[in-house]
Design a protein around this motif. Structure first.
Motif, mmCIF file in Angstrom:
data_model
loop_
_atom_site.group_PDB
_atom_site.id
_atom_site.type_symbol
_atom_site.label_atom_id
_atom_site.label_comp_id
_atom_site.label_asym_id
_atom_site.label_seq_id
_atom_site.Cartn_x
_atom_site.Cartn_y
_atom_site.Cartn_z
ATOM 1 N N ASP A 91 3.160 -24.542 -3.541
ATOM 2 C CA ASP A 91 4.494 -23.991 -3.800
ATOM 3 C C ASP A 91 5.588 -24.872 -3.185
ATOM 4 O O ASP A 91 6.658 -25.043 -3.785
ATOM 5 C CB ASP A 91 4.585 -22.567 -3.269
ATOM 6 C CG ASP A 91 3.765 -21.582 -4.083
ATOM 7 O OD1 ASP A 91 3.346 -21.936 -5.190
ATOM 8 O OD2 ASP A 91 3.542 -20.450 -3.589
ATOM 9 N N ILE A 92 5.330 -25.416 -2.004
ATOM 10 C CA ILE A 92 6.310 -26.319 -1.398
ATOM 11 C C ILE A 92 6.436 -27.592 -2.244
ATOM 12 O O ILE A 92 7.542 -28.061 -2.532
ATOM 13 C CB ILE A 92 5.917 -26.689 0.050
ATOM 14 C CG1 ILE A 92 6.029 -25.457 0.960
ATOM 15 C CG2 ILE A 92 6.818 -27.803 0.579
ATOM 16 C CD1 ILE A 92 5.540 -25.688 2.375
ATOM 17 N N LEU A 93 5.307 -28.139 -2.671
ATOM 18 C CA LEU A 93 5.330 -29.366 -3.475
ATOM 19 C C LEU A 93 6.112 -29.146 -4.768
ATOM 20 O O LEU A 93 6.904 -30.019 -5.191
ATOM 21 C CB LEU A 93 3.907 -29.825 -3.784
ATOM 22 C CG LEU A 93 3.776 -31.135 -4.553
ATOM 23 C CD1 LEU A 93 4.355 -32.301 -3.761
ATOM 24 C CD2 LEU A 93 2.308 -31.409 -4.889
ATOM 25 N N ALA A 94 5.907 -28.008 -5.409
ATOM 26 C CA ALA A 94 6.630 -27.705 -6.648
ATOM 27 C C ALA A 94 8.136 -27.656 -6.396
ATOM 28 O O ALA A 94 8.937 -28.139 -7.212
ATOM 29 C CB ALA A 94 6.141 -26.379 -7.229
ATOM 30 N N PHE A 95 8.539 -27.087 -5.260
ATOM 31 C CA PHE A 95 9.957 -27.024 -4.910
ATOM 32 C C PHE A 95 10.521 -28.421 -4.640
ATOM 33 O O PHE A 95 11.625 -28.753 -5.090
ATOM 34 C CB PHE A 95 10.135 -26.142 -3.666
ATOM 35 C CG PHE A 95 11.520 -26.169 -3.078
ATOM 36 C CD1 PHE A 95 12.581 -25.598 -3.748
ATOM 37 C CD2 PHE A 95 11.735 -26.758 -1.844
ATOM 38 C CE1 PHE A 95 13.863 -25.622 -3.189
ATOM 39 C CE2 PHE A 95 13.006 -26.790 -1.277
ATOM 40 C CZ PHE A 95 14.069 -26.219 -1.966
ATOM 41 N N LEU A 96 9.760 -29.241 -3.951
ATOM 42 C CA LEU A 96 10.241 -30.587 -3.626
ATOM 43 C C LEU A 96 10.378 -31.441 -4.893
ATOM 44 O O LEU A 96 11.294 -32.270 -4.987
ATOM 45 C CB LEU A 96 9.293 -31.274 -2.638
ATOM 46 C CG LEU A 96 9.122 -30.605 -1.276
ATOM 47 C CD1 LEU A 96 8.302 -31.480 -0.358
ATOM 48 C CD2 LEU A 96 10.467 -30.262 -0.649
ATOM 49 N N ARG A 97 9.497 -31.251 -5.846
ATOM 50 C CA ARG A 97 9.516 -32.044 -7.072
ATOM 51 C C ARG A 97 10.417 -31.445 -8.149
ATOM 52 O O ARG A 97 10.700 -32.103 -9.154
ATOM 53 C CB ARG A 97 8.100 -32.193 -7.616
ATOM 54 C CG ARG A 97 7.215 -33.088 -6.760
ATOM 55 C CD ARG A 97 5.820 -33.207 -7.336
ATOM 56 N NE ARG A 97 5.024 -34.245 -6.645
ATOM 57 C CZ ARG A 97 3.740 -34.479 -6.873
ATOM 58 N NH1 ARG A 97 3.095 -33.754 -7.783
ATOM 59 N NH2 ARG A 97 3.120 -35.425 -6.205
ATOM 60 N N ALA A 148 -2.640 -28.956 8.275
ATOM 61 C CA ALA A 148 -2.991 -28.806 6.852
ATOM 62 C C ALA A 148 -1.886 -29.328 5.944
ATOM 63 O O ALA A 148 -2.161 -29.859 4.856
ATOM 64 C CB ALA A 148 -3.291 -27.350 6.530
ATOM 65 N N GLN A 149 -0.634 -29.171 6.381
ATOM 66 C CA GLN A 149 0.484 -29.670 5.583
ATOM 67 C C GLN A 149 0.680 -31.174 5.771
ATOM 68 O O GLN A 149 0.956 -31.898 4.813
ATOM 69 C CB GLN A 149 1.773 -28.926 5.962
ATOM 70 C CG GLN A 149 1.851 -27.499 5.441
ATOM 71 C CD GLN A 149 0.859 -26.549 6.076
ATOM 72 O OE1 GLN A 149 0.697 -26.553 7.299
ATOM 73 N NE2 GLN A 149 0.184 -25.743 5.269
#
Length: 274
Positions: A267-273, A38-39
């Motif tokens: 949430d991971i995408l927000a952290f990476l960006r 999924a990721q």
């Protein structure tokens, strides 16, 4: 199929899709790189290069008898990253894979790594001791090994049907597909590797590895995790990190990256960006 051969002759299977900034995924016990489907698909669609390997003794990697410990896990991850020539990589690990990522960064340094994410990770130390009273008693892990040795196939149905995905909780709606996929991945691996892996993830203190990491790290953990208790993991890991951020969830299970993939991915995408 693509493999990298480690210094001690173990063939590590990996998947490598797309281009752009690389994200390397490290899976939990006793699964494989497929647990990140999924990721992998989501972040591929966001323009990242996505990579997932099968830990030694797991999935499609060599079913060797030795080396099922955090040192070898970290060294095998290094072998993959060196083979692929990765730079500015992001490392994401779930459960035992979170311990693998932390130890890789602590053991080999975090140069060339941009950020890391620990999802329901076993960091810093799962075992209950005088100095770690919030940990889990050794008898629990001994029972895991006993059940694996007695009837691995049944044990690998019981875990995802129950606590791993929280399907044993009131109001839960079990996903037959997720249960079967967990069983499939577990049974692909070697019993010896998975038996030894229980000691690796439960009895390795990764506190020093966490202290050595200087890059930004997102720690994601649910207060309702039945496999890696929150009090012994998430807050402690975030506190040990020099640049750690703790994201706490309520009502989500240990395998929340599967059951609540949309939430975790966002949430991971927000952290990476960020």
């Amino acid at each position: 199929m693509p493999y990298v051969t480690t210094r001690d002759g173990v063939e590590i299977f990996y998947k490598d899709w797309g281009s752009g900034q690389p994200i390397v995924f490290s899976h939990g016990w006793p699964l494989s790189g497929d647990d990140w489907d999924a990721q992998m698909l989501f972040f591929l669609g966001q323009g990242y290069r996505v990579i997932a390997h099968d830990r030694r003794g797991h999935g499609r990697s060599s079913q060797v008898a030795e080396g099922h410990d955090m040192d070898h896990y970290a060294d095998d991850l290094k072998a993959v990253t060196e083979h692929l020539g990765l730079r500015d990589a992001i490392h994401i690990g779930h459960s035992t894979g979170g311990g693998e990522v932390a130890h890789y960064l602590g053991r080999h340094g975090d140069q060339g790594v941009a950020k890391a994410v620990l999802v329901s990770a076993v960091t810093p130390f799962m075992l209950q001791t005088e100095g770690n009273p919030e940990g889990t008693p050794k008898s629990v892990f001994d029972e895991f090994q006993a059940q694996l040795a007695a009837n691995r196939a049944q044990f690998y149905l019981d875990v995802p049907t129950g606590p791993f995905y929280g399907f044993d909780q009131p109001g839960a709606k079990p996903s037959e597909g997720s249960i079967r996929n967990w069983w499939r991945q577990g049974m692909m691996g070697g019993a010896k590797a998975q038996h030894d892996g229980i000691v690796a993830f439960s009895q390795t203190d990764l506190s020093d590895s966490l202290r050595r990491i200087s890059i930004p790290v997102l720690v994601m953990h649910s207060e309702d995790d039945q496999i890696v208790p929150y009090a012994a993991a998430g807050p402690k890991a975030a506190k040990l990190l020099r640049n750690g951020t703790l994201k706490t969830y309520q009502g989500l299970p240990h395998g929340m990256h599967t059951t609540h993939a949309e939430t975790i991915n966002a949430d991971i995408l927000a952290f990476l960006r960020g």
